[in-house]
Scaffold this motif. Structure first.
Motif, short mmCIF file in Angstrom:
data_model
loop_
_atom_site.label_atom_id
_atom_site.label_comp_id
_atom_site.label_asym_id
_atom_site.label_seq_id
_atom_site.Cartn_x
_atom_site.Cartn_y
_atom_site.Cartn_z
N THR A 1 0.83 -1.20 0.00
CA THR A 1 0.00 0.00 0.00
C THR A 1 0.86 1.25 0.00
O THR A 1 0.36 2.34 -0.25
CB THR A 1 -0.90 0.05 1.24
OG1 THR A 1 -0.08 0.19 2.41
CG2 THR A 1 -1.78 -1.19 1.36
N GLY A 2 2.14 1.10 0.34
CA GLY A 2 3.02 2.26 0.48
C GLY A 2 2.98 2.85 1.88
O GLY A 2 3.67 3.82 2.17
N GLU A 3 2.18 2.27 2.75
CA GLU A 3 2.04 2.74 4.12
C GLU A 3 2.61 1.68 5.07
O GLU A 3 2.10 0.57 5.14
CB GLU A 3 0.56 2.98 4.46
CG GLU A 3 -0.10 4.05 3.63
CD GLU A 3 0.43 5.44 3.97
OE1 GLU A 3 0.82 5.68 5.12
OE2 GLU A 3 0.44 6.29 3.06
N ASP A 4 3.65 2.05 5.82
CA ASP A 4 4.28 1.10 6.74
C ASP A 4 3.29 0.51 7.74
O ASP A 4 3.40 -0.65 8.12
CB ASP A 4 5.43 1.77 7.50
CG ASP A 4 6.62 2.08 6.61
OD1 ASP A 4 6.67 1.53 5.49
OD2 ASP A 4 7.48 2.86 7.03
N VAL A 5 2.33 1.31 8.17
CA VAL A 5 1.36 0.85 9.16
C VAL A 5 0.59 -0.36 8.64
O VAL A 5 0.34 -1.31 9.36
CB VAL A 5 0.37 1.99 9.51
CG1 VAL A 5 -0.76 1.50 10.39
CG2 VAL A 5 1.11 3.14 10.17
N PHE A 6 0.24 -0.34 7.35
CA PHE A 6 -0.53 -1.44 6.77
C PHE A 6 0.36 -2.57 6.24
O PHE A 6 0.01 -3.74 6.33
CB PHE A 6 -1.41 -0.93 5.63
CG PHE A 6 -2.42 0.09 6.09
CD1 PHE A 6 -3.42 -0.24 6.98
CD2 PHE A 6 -2.35 1.39 5.63
CE1 PHE A 6 -4.34 0.70 7.41
CE2 PHE A 6 -3.26 2.34 6.04
CZ PHE A 6 -4.26 1.99 6.94
N ASP A 7 1.50 -2.20 5.66
CA ASP A 7 2.37 -3.20 5.04
C ASP A 7 3.19 -3.99 6.04
O ASP A 7 3.61 -5.10 5.76
CB ASP A 7 3.31 -2.54 4.02
CG ASP A 7 2.54 -1.97 2.85
OD1 ASP A 7 1.38 -2.37 2.63
OD2 ASP A 7 3.11 -1.11 2.15
N GLY A 8 3.47 -3.41 7.18
CA GLY A 8 4.16 -4.13 8.23
C GLY A 8 5.67 -4.04 8.20
O GLY A 8 6.32 -4.19 9.21
N ASP A 9 6.25 -3.83 7.06
CA ASP A 9 7.70 -3.69 6.99
C ASP A 9 8.08 -3.08 5.65
O ASP A 9 7.22 -2.80 4.82
CB ASP A 9 8.42 -5.03 7.19
CG ASP A 9 7.98 -6.10 6.20
OD1 ASP A 9 7.36 -5.76 5.18
OD2 ASP A 9 8.26 -7.28 6.46
N GLY A 10 9.36 -2.87 5.46
CA GLY A 10 9.83 -2.23 4.25
C GLY A 10 9.95 -3.18 3.07
O GLY A 10 9.83 -4.39 3.21
N LEU A 11 10.15 -2.60 1.92
CA LEU A 11 10.38 -3.34 0.70
C LEU A 11 11.69 -2.86 0.11
O LEU A 11 11.86 -1.67 -0.13
CB LEU A 11 9.25 -3.10 -0.31
CG LEU A 11 9.48 -3.59 -1.74
CD1 LEU A 11 9.57 -5.12 -1.76
CD2 LEU A 11 8.37 -3.11 -2.64
N CYS A 12 12.62 -3.78 -0.07
CA CYS A 12 13.91 -3.45 -0.67
C CYS A 12 13.92 -4.03 -2.08
O CYS A 12 13.75 -5.23 -2.26
CB CYS A 12 15.06 -4.01 0.15
SG CYS A 12 16.68 -3.48 -0.42
N ALA A 13 14.07 -3.16 -3.08
CA ALA A 13 14.01 -3.60 -4.47
C ALA A 13 15.36 -3.41 -5.16
O ALA A 13 16.06 -2.43 -4.90
CB ALA A 13 12.94 -2.81 -5.21
N TRP A 14 15.69 -4.34 -6.04
CA TRP A 14 16.88 -4.25 -6.88
C TRP A 14 16.44 -4.46 -8.31
O TRP A 14 15.70 -5.40 -8.61
CB TRP A 14 17.89 -5.32 -6.48
CG TRP A 14 19.14 -5.32 -7.33
CD1 TRP A 14 20.28 -4.63 -7.08
CD2 TRP A 14 19.36 -6.04 -8.54
NE1 TRP A 14 21.20 -4.88 -8.07
CE2 TRP A 14 20.65 -5.74 -8.99
CE3 TRP A 14 18.58 -6.90 -9.31
CZ2 TRP A 14 21.18 -6.28 -10.16
CZ3 TRP A 14 19.10 -7.44 -10.48
CH2 TRP A 14 20.40 -7.12 -10.88
#
Length: 130
Positions: free
Chosen positions: A103-116
């Motif tokens: 969703t782009g919202e840490d509150v809903f997503d739960g953690d970060g996304l690291c992309a390569w």
């Protein structure tokens, strides 16, 4: 929170979800990055190749999925009748995955996304994706 990893080491240190996207020209580097991921890694790997004959399975941690995108069975822009250009299927897949999994919202997503993203992926197709 999204982090775009410019160095493979950043992905190995990621604590949240991971996303790798590349073409057949990025396979060696992608394999090296995947080898550094821990057993608890989770996420998605997209590899775009010219045809299904170019698929060469990649071993990943249990919660990391690999999706192969063969250009020869995909089309270019909708309704154009053109063949799929290098990076085009990858851009669509990344866009769909990010749209579905974040969703782009840490509150809903739960953690970060690291992309390569691989060096051989044309930026024009990924600009729309993220």
């Amino acid at each position: 929170m999204y982090v775009i990893a410019s160095e493979s080491a950043a992905l190995a240190q990621a604590t949240g979800r991971v996303l790798l996207a590349g073409t057949e020209n990025d396979l060696d580097e992608m394999r090296a990055i995947i080898a550094t991921l821990g057993d608890r890694a989770r996420g998605q790997v997209f590899v775009e190749v010219p045809s299904a004959a170019d698929i060469d399975p990649i071993a990943t941690p249990e919660r990391v999925t690999v999706t192969w995108l063969a250009r020869d069975v995909r089309t270019g822009e909708m309704g154009s009748g053109l063949a799929c250009a290098p990076g085009q299927a990858l851009g669509r897949a990344v866009s769909a995955w990010v749209g579905e999994m974040s969703t782009g919202e840490d509150v809903f997503d739960g953690d970060g996304l690291c992309a390569w993203v691989g060096r051989s992926v044309p930026a024009a197709y990924l600009d729309r994706a993220v």
